[in-house]
Design a protein around this motif. Structure first.
Motif: not given
Length: 261
Positions: A103-109, A82-84, A41-44, A62-71
């Motif tokens: 975390v591995d990555l950050a997708i947080a504006g 769901d491997a995140v 899994y990814l840790n984001l 959790l919802q939103g553009l960045e949540i969609d991108l993470a998934k």
């Protein structure tokens, strides 16, 4: 002599920043692509209060553009959406959590800037944000309508120079938070509020009586925060290739429009 002193000071500053991010531990490192695949899994790091990029819906999900991108990244990199594991973070922690192995990555504006890229790497942009003005005053539809109106803006915001350039006659009113800016508009103390377009989009979705002026004052790329280092080349390459593919196929555009951006 001055040149040598400048180099010493620069090196010292870089070391201080590293120690700040690492909490004094210089041995830590983020997970490589191979380690992530073995883990499964990814840790984001994401935002949970920044609608429509990353926020919680009425059920607490959790919802939103960045949540969609993470998934979507989890699906492409690991085979399952769901491997995140999503970890909400404060603005001040968005870079340190990547730098400090949390975390591995950050997708947080996060806006990609040259100064930030000294400590971490950025992916290709997934969205271009920018400063804009929101108002509930129906007589203000274009920048030319602003005139000498009062516009609230966050203290020390990077938006201030753009306002001074594009709306030189406007009276800028400093506020300490988005909430304070909203209260000033509601109490008719100011005519509008200037901030990132993404933030204002969520604001307008929550309060339909507001509208955003069509012209953006700036354009700033939002990118995935990734670790530096040769050992992370594969992870960075896979993330960049995936985002580029989402752009070419139109998936990103569709999600951006879906979230009202």
């Amino acid at each position: 002599m001055m040149k040598k002193l400048h180099l010493v000071l620069s090196a010292t500053l870089s070391l201080m920043v590293c120690l700040f991010f690492l909490g004094g531990d210089l041995t830590v490192s983020a997970a490589t692509m191979a380690e992530i695949q073995q883990r499964g899994y990814l840790n984001l790091a994401v935002k949970d209060n920044l609608r429509p990029l990353g926020f919680r819906d009425d059920q607490g999900n959790l919802q939103g553009l960045e949540i969609d991108l993470a998934k979507r990244l989890a699906s492409d990199l690991l085979g399952k959406a769901d491997a995140v594991k999503l970890q909400p973070v404060a603005n001040s922690d968005r870079l340190p959590v990547v730098f400090n192995q949390q975390v591995d990555l950050a997708i947080a504006g996060v806006t990609a800037t040259a100064s930030r890229s000294r400590m971490i790497s950025f992916s290709v942009p997934y969205y271009y944000d920018g400063a804009a003005i929101a108002t509930k005053n129906t007589s203000i539809q274009e920048l030319t309508d602003v005139g000498n109106c009062k516009i609230a803006v966050l203290n020390h915001s990077s938006t201030i120079p753009y306002l001074k350039y594009f709306t030189p006659s406007a009276k800028l009113i400093a506020v300490n938070s988005y909430r304070q800016g909203w209260e000033k508009i509601e109490n008719n103390q100011v005519d509008g509020f200037a901030a990132d377009f993404s933030v204002l989009s969520g604001w307008v979705q929550a309060y339909p009586q507001y509208h955003i002026l069509a012209t953006k004052l700036s354009a700033e790329p939002l990118s995935v925060v990734m670790p530096k280092g040769l050992q992370y080349d594969e992870l960075r390459r896979k993330v960049n290739e995936a985002i580029a593919r989402y752009t070419v196929t139109g998936w990103l555009k569709e999600r951006i429009e879906y979230w009202g951006l």
